[in-house]
Design a protein around this motif. Structure first.
Motif, short mmCIF file in Angstrom:
data_model
loop_
_atom_site.label_atom_id
_atom_site.label_comp_id
_atom_site.label_asym_id
_atom_site.label_seq_id
_atom_site.Cartn_x
_atom_site.Cartn_y
_atom_site.Cartn_z
N VAL A 41 29.10 36.24 31.21
CA VAL A 41 30.02 35.30 31.83
C VAL A 41 31.42 35.54 31.27
N MET A 42 32.40 35.35 32.11
CA MET A 42 33.81 35.36 31.70
C MET A 42 34.32 33.93 31.86
N ILE A 43 34.68 33.32 30.75
CA ILE A 43 35.12 31.93 30.75
C ILE A 43 36.63 31.91 30.55
N SER A 44 37.34 31.38 31.53
CA SER A 44 38.81 31.28 31.47
C SER A 44 39.18 29.82 31.29
N ILE A 45 39.84 29.51 30.17
CA ILE A 45 40.15 28.13 29.81
C ILE A 45 41.67 27.96 29.77
N GLY A 46 42.16 26.93 30.43
CA GLY A 46 43.59 26.65 30.43
C GLY A 46 43.86 25.23 30.86
N TYR A 47 45.09 24.98 31.33
CA TYR A 47 45.44 23.64 31.80
C TYR A 47 46.58 23.74 32.79
N ALA A 48 46.79 22.68 33.54
CA ALA A 48 47.61 22.74 34.74
C ALA A 48 49.08 23.03 34.47
N THR A 49 49.60 22.63 33.32
CA THR A 49 51.03 22.79 33.07
C THR A 49 51.35 23.97 32.15
N CYS A 50 50.38 24.82 31.92
CA CYS A 50 50.51 25.96 31.00
C CYS A 50 51.20 27.13 31.70
N HIS A 51 52.35 27.55 31.19
CA HIS A 51 53.12 28.62 31.83
C HIS A 51 52.35 29.93 31.89
N TRP A 52 51.77 30.36 30.77
CA TRP A 52 51.08 31.65 30.76
C TRP A 52 49.79 31.60 31.55
N CYS A 53 49.23 30.40 31.72
CA CYS A 53 48.09 30.26 32.64
C CYS A 53 48.55 30.54 34.07
N HIS A 54 49.73 30.02 34.43
CA HIS A 54 50.29 30.31 35.76
C HIS A 54 50.51 31.81 35.93
N VAL A 55 51.04 32.43 34.88
CA VAL A 55 51.36 33.86 34.98
C VAL A 55 50.08 34.67 35.19
N MET A 56 49.04 34.38 34.39
CA MET A 56 47.79 35.14 34.55
C MET A 56 47.15 34.88 35.90
N ALA A 57 47.30 33.66 36.41
CA ALA A 57 46.77 33.35 37.74
C ALA A 57 47.47 34.19 38.80
N ARG A 58 48.81 34.28 38.70
CA ARG A 58 49.56 35.04 39.71
C ARG A 58 49.31 36.54 39.59
N GLU A 59 49.25 37.03 38.35
CA GLU A 59 49.18 38.47 38.14
C GLU A 59 47.76 39.03 38.23
N SER A 60 46.85 38.39 37.53
CA SER A 60 45.51 38.96 37.38
C SER A 60 44.47 38.33 38.31
N PHE A 61 44.43 37.00 38.34
CA PHE A 61 43.38 36.36 39.13
C PHE A 61 43.68 36.37 40.63
N SER A 62 44.90 36.75 41.00
CA SER A 62 45.23 36.91 42.43
C SER A 62 45.10 38.35 42.88
N ASP A 63 44.71 39.23 41.96
CA ASP A 63 44.57 40.66 42.26
C ASP A 63 43.17 40.92 42.81
N ALA A 64 43.10 41.43 44.05
CA ALA A 64 41.80 41.62 44.70
C ALA A 64 40.92 42.62 43.97
N SER A 65 41.51 43.66 43.38
CA SER A 65 40.70 44.66 42.68
C SER A 65 40.11 44.09 41.40
N ILE A 66 40.88 43.24 40.71
CA ILE A 66 40.35 42.58 39.52
C ILE A 66 39.26 41.60 39.92
N ALA A 67 39.49 40.86 41.00
CA ALA A 67 38.47 39.93 41.47
C ALA A 67 37.17 40.65 41.81
N ALA A 68 37.29 41.86 42.38
CA ALA A 68 36.09 42.63 42.71
C ALA A 68 35.34 43.04 41.46
N LEU A 69 36.06 43.46 40.43
CA LEU A 69 35.42 43.80 39.16
C LEU A 69 34.68 42.60 38.58
#
Length: 638
Positions: A41-69
């Motif tokens: 399992v990959m557990i991603s922990i964060g919170y709604a007002t966290c800037h770097w959480c926003h950044v990782m969401a935009r950069e990595s978790f919105s990437d279709a190739s990463i999502a496929a992996l």
């Protein structure tokens, strides 16, 4: 792929609902799916007002190739750390075995039984200096799972054993005497940034529990807190327009702040300001600082139905793009043209308890009716919506919808502490009675536990998903931005004892603090809240009660809160300025209600000759009652 986050209570989870990642919320289903597929399992922990959480969401978790992996090799779990505090604490402890740069987003890789074998924080889609690309991390973990699983198993078992050993490590000892308290304060003073205030170098956090401890540790250390509060308050760490403090600064001079604004930081710093305002000569800047933080909490963070949002985002949308800090860098006129950064409108019981207590205390000290009214609204809402019939608490809710996450010890302790402070500020015994019931429930839950020696435990038990996998995590006694649950319960118990609830509550506070007394004085930066309680326990107990005649206060037989006549104003103002362990201003009817509810301090406390009357006591031994401000001043210096 189903969208399992779209209806989540957490704004943080809902913000990830449209990611191409096949997210699961925290729960048994994710681990069962990982077991069925035999994948980690990959557990991603964060919170709604966290800037770097926003950044990782935009950069990595919105990437279709990463999502496929992720979909091919893992089961992905998204966790709101504020909603699931115990989960966050458990995996932070595990992550400390792999990285010293702990924070959020927290990225943890674990076996299907939940035991972690690797962890990190922010991972970008492409490598940065010193930070590997997320897809490379995923490939490496997936390869290790296939080809070197025995190594991962050994790592997971070793981490689990280390956490288990740490959880039973001896931290207890005798309560520190005054000299040990002074030595702990001196350790902190040696780390003071003499130029800019605060402690250490960049990045710099306010560490409000430490400031709270030093504010009660003696006059020399109080001056350190005054210096730090003055410099922070005049720096970019504090918003000059809306009054609140940002979470931390990336530079030693408190500039270039990380722009999210947390309920915890602002509540605790407000209480520090109130404590400073009642000890010796009041620095003029404290009134402005206190009023500014009150305004921020009441006008920006207060929810329409009462209570307070967990945080305000660091980012806002400007010209169609998300911008960190752009809103806050504008003046009032410039902000008026923009939509303010979003609130995380979760109603967290513990954090609201801190806000209730701070606003009640500030309202009393700074004579701010807005603060007390907002504290009362929040308390009444929590008592109505977050306290169940069986006495357990709701951890979090959003727009009236309760989270399934179990309440933690911090919820009990922080809420109880807020209610005690509110009782003293409003004169309403019912809040103190509710606080006593919460503390009693936590003590009873600990008595029933057989797995460990504890003074307080969360009624209702811990997180069931962790517990089912043998990963239950006891309340972490060390502190960061806020007091631990243990400390919060001890503080509430001490305050109940100071109001006359009985020696049992002081004994509970002492026992709780003995459980960390072996380590707290040597690590004061991590135990500021606990040391603050210890300092109060060894200091003289000074109690100040002012009783206003019902007729003068304009109250009815059920005890209202109309303002007293002008003849009592000077005495009340003096009482609010004086340093005391506890200060309560009550009507005669309210004093009787406290006494009837079992609070000894209020027994036989009449208003003399129809005049507001002050009783100043030391450990329940009271001087003769006085009716003028001058007489009360004489008692304070006598």
């Amino acid at each position: 792929m189903g969208n399992r986050l779209a209806t989540a209570l957490s704004p943080y989870l809902r913000a990830h609902a449209d990611n191409p990642v096949d997210w699961y919320p925290w729960g048994d289903a994710a681990f069962e799916e990982a077991r069925r597929r035999d994948v980690p399992v990959m557990i991603s922990i964060g919170y709604a007002t966290c800037h770097w959480c926003h950044v990782m969401a935009r950069e990595s978790f919105s990437d279709a190739s990463i999502a496929a992996l992720l979909e091919e090799h893992f089961v992905s779990i998204k966790v709101d750390r504020e909603e699931h505090r115990e989960v966050d604490a458990s995996y932070l402890a595990a992550a400390s075995a792999f990285t010293k740069q702990l924070g959020w987003p927290l990225t943890v890789f674990a076996r299907p039984d939940g035991r972690a074998f690797y962890a990190g924080t922010y991972f970008p889609p492409r490598a940065h200096p010193g930070i590997p690309a997320f897809r490379d991390v995923l490939d490496a973990v997936a390869e290790a799972w296939r080809e070197r699983r025995d190594e991962l198993d050994r790592t997971a078992e070793a981490v689990g054993e280390a956490i288990a050993a740490a959880s039973v490590a001896r931290m207890d000892g005798d309560l520190p005497a005054r000299a040990a308290i002074e030595a702990a304060a001196a350790l902190l003073a040696a780390d003071e940034d003499a130029v800019h205030g605060g402690f250490g170098s960049a990045p710099k956090f306010p560490v409000a529990p430490v400031l709270g401890f030093l504010a009660v540790a003696g006059s020399d250390h109080r001056e350190l807190v005054v210096r730090t509060m003055r410099k922070m308050g005049a720096s970019p760490l504090r918003d000059p327009v809306e009054g609140g403090f940002f979470r931390y600064a990336t530079r030693a001079d408190w500039s270039e702040p990380h722009y999210e604004r947390m309920l915890t930081d602002n509540a605790l710093l407000l209480e520090v300001a109130a404590d400073l305002a009642t000890a010796g000569d009041r620095p003029a800047f404290l009134d402005d600082l206190g009023a500014g933080v009150v305004s921020f909490l009441v006008e920006r963070m207060q929810l329409p139905e009462g209570g307070f949002a967990a945080a305000q985002d660091s980012e806002s949308v400007i010209d169609g793009r998300r911008d960190e800090g752009g809103y806050y860098r504008r003046d009032a006129a410039g902000r008026a043209e923009l939509e303010p950064p979003a609130l995380d409108a979760k109603l967290l019981t513990g954090w609201n308890g801190l806000a209730i207590g701070a606003l009640a205390r500030a309202g009393q000290v700074f004579e701010d009716d807005r603060a007390i009214a907002a504290a009362r609204r929040a308390a009444d809402r929590l008592l109505a919506e977050h306290r169940r019939a069986d006495g357990t608490l709701v951890r979090a809710s959003l727009a009236g919808r309760a989270s399934s996450a179990p309440a933690t010890l911090e919820d009990t302790g922080m809420f109880a502490g807020g209610l005690v402070r509110l009782a003293a500020a409003t004169g309403e015994a019912g809040y103190a009675v509710a606080a006593r019931e919460l503390v009693d429930a936590a003590a009873e839950a600990a008595r029933k536990e057989t797995s460990r020696a504890a003074v307080f435990a969360a009624p209702g038990g811990g997180d069931p998903v962790l517990a089912a996998r043998g990963l239950g995590f006891a309340d972490e006694p060390a502190e960061g931005a806020a007091p631990s649950g243990l400390t919060a319960c001890a503080d509430a118990a001490w305050r109940l004892a100071a109001l006359g609830a009985g020696d049992r509550y002081r004994e509970l506070a002492e026992a709780a603090m003995r459980s960390v007394a072996g380590i707290a004085p040597t690590r004061p930066i991590a135990f500021g809240g606990a040391l603050g309680v210890m300092a109060r326990l060894v200091a003289p107990l000074v109690q100040l009660v002012v009783v206003v005649p019902d007729a003068a206060a304009g109250t009815s037989s059920d005890g209202g809160d109309a303002p007293p006549l002008a003849s009592a104003t000077e005495l009340l103002a003096e009482a609010r300025r004086q340093a005391a362990s506890v200060t309560a201003i009550v009507t005669e009817t309210q004093a009787a209600a406290f006494a009837d509810a079992g609070f000894e301090l209020f027994e036989a406390r009449p208003a003399r000759d129809g005049t507001a009357t002050a009783y100043r006591c030391r450990s329940f031994v009271c001087a003769l009652p006085v009716t003028t401000a001058a007489e009360l001043r004489d008692l304070a210096v006598g």
